[in-house]
Every structure is written in C-alpha cells, then in structure tokens.
Design a protein around this motif. Structure first.
Motif, short mmCIF file in Angstrom:
data_model
loop_
_atom_site.label_atom_id
_atom_site.label_comp_id
_atom_site.label_asym_id
_atom_site.label_seq_id
_atom_site.Cartn_x
_atom_site.Cartn_y
_atom_site.Cartn_z
N SER A 8 0.80 -1.23 0.00
CA SER A 8 0.00 0.00 0.00
C SER A 8 0.83 1.27 0.00
O SER A 8 0.37 2.30 -0.47
N HIS A 9 2.02 1.25 0.52
CA HIS A 9 2.83 2.46 0.60
C HIS A 9 4.00 2.38 -0.38
O HIS A 9 4.52 1.32 -0.66
N CYS A 10 4.41 3.50 -0.89
CA CYS A 10 5.61 3.64 -1.72
C CYS A 10 5.59 2.75 -2.95
O CYS A 10 6.55 2.04 -3.25
N LYS A 11 4.50 2.79 -3.68
CA LYS A 11 4.40 1.96 -4.88
C LYS A 11 5.38 2.40 -5.96
O LYS A 11 5.87 1.58 -6.73
N VAL A 12 5.68 3.69 -6.00
CA VAL A 12 6.62 4.19 -7.01
C VAL A 12 8.01 3.61 -6.77
O VAL A 12 8.69 3.18 -7.72
N ALA A 13 8.44 3.57 -5.52
CA ALA A 13 9.75 2.99 -5.20
C ALA A 13 9.78 1.51 -5.55
O ALA A 13 10.80 1.00 -6.04
N LEU A 14 8.67 0.82 -5.33
CA LEU A 14 8.60 -0.60 -5.68
C LEU A 14 8.70 -0.80 -7.18
O LEU A 14 9.45 -1.67 -7.66
N GLY A 61 16.02 1.62 -4.39
CA GLY A 61 14.57 1.52 -4.50
C GLY A 61 13.98 0.54 -3.50
O GLY A 61 12.93 0.81 -2.90
N TRP A 62 14.65 -0.58 -3.28
CA TRP A 62 14.16 -1.56 -2.32
C TRP A 62 14.23 -1.00 -0.90
O TRP A 62 13.32 -1.22 -0.10
N VAL A 63 15.30 -0.30 -0.58
CA VAL A 63 15.42 0.30 0.76
C VAL A 63 14.34 1.35 0.96
O VAL A 63 13.71 1.41 2.03
N LEU A 64 14.10 2.19 -0.04
CA LEU A 64 13.04 3.19 0.07
C LEU A 64 11.67 2.53 0.24
O LEU A 64 10.86 2.97 1.07
N TRP A 65 11.41 1.50 -0.53
CA TRP A 65 10.11 0.82 -0.43
C TRP A 65 9.95 0.17 0.94
O TRP A 65 8.92 0.30 1.58
N TYR A 66 10.99 -0.51 1.39
CA TYR A 66 10.89 -1.20 2.68
C TYR A 66 10.74 -0.21 3.82
O TYR A 66 9.91 -0.39 4.70
#
Length: 111
Positions: A8-14, A61-66
C-alpha cells in the motif's frame, strides 16, 4: 485490491526497484550469453557492467520501499499483558544487577 494491500505504501519505489532489477538482469544475461559485436569488437562486457550497476542501484529503491512500509509501534492500549510481564521481568533483573553491582562496589571500597 486485496492482492495489493501489503504494497500500500511507496508503490513508485517498488516499481522503480523492480524495473531496475529487470533491466539489470536482462542486460547482465545478454552480456554474458549473447555474442554481441560492434565494429568487429566484442561489446558484451559493457552490458555486464551496466547490468550490475542497474542491480546495485535497485537496492536504493528496495530500501526506500521497505522503509516506507515500516509500521510504527502500536499504541500502549493495544499492547497485551505479555508486554507488561516482560517489563516487570526486565525491571526485576535490572534491579538485581544494579543491587549486585552496588554491593560489590561497597565491599571493594572497604578493602
């Protein structure tokens, strides 16, 4: 939308992380297995290097998403009685350690 509730959060980073991984993987595999020549010279090594760079860059990107999906601590009202039991146990152990240190330091000052 039940399938995407965990995302639900940070879909762009994912999306960025997944695309960078895909581009890096394709580039890396093409550099290793394809026989690519440009003006008679082998150019597969540049694809290998760029693939590795894409994969390493996707880590951001993975760190931002996590980190964007980390939930905060639950409110104190939602904590169960187990936490209060753990708190009491920790306080008891801490008091014993502190009193043991205090008694040892007073005995060593007498000598």
């Amino acid at each position: 939308m039940g399938l995407c509730d965990d995302l639900s959060h940070c879909k762009v980073a994912l999306v960025i992380a997944v695309l960078m991984d895909l581009l890096g993987g394709v580039s890396l595999l093409m550099g290793v297995f394809a026989s690519l020549k440009l003006n008679g010279e082998e150019c597969g090594d540049i694809l290998v290097y760029s693939g590795v760079l894409f994969i390493v860059a996707s880590l951001a990107g993975w760190v931002l998403w996590y980190s964007g999906n980390i939930q905060g601590l639950p409110p104190k009202e939602e904590l169960t009685h187990l936490n209060s039991t753990v708190d009491r146990l920790a306080r008891r152990v801490s008091k014993k350690i502190f009193s043991h240190r205090r008694s040892n330091s007073s005995q060593s000052s007498r000598v």
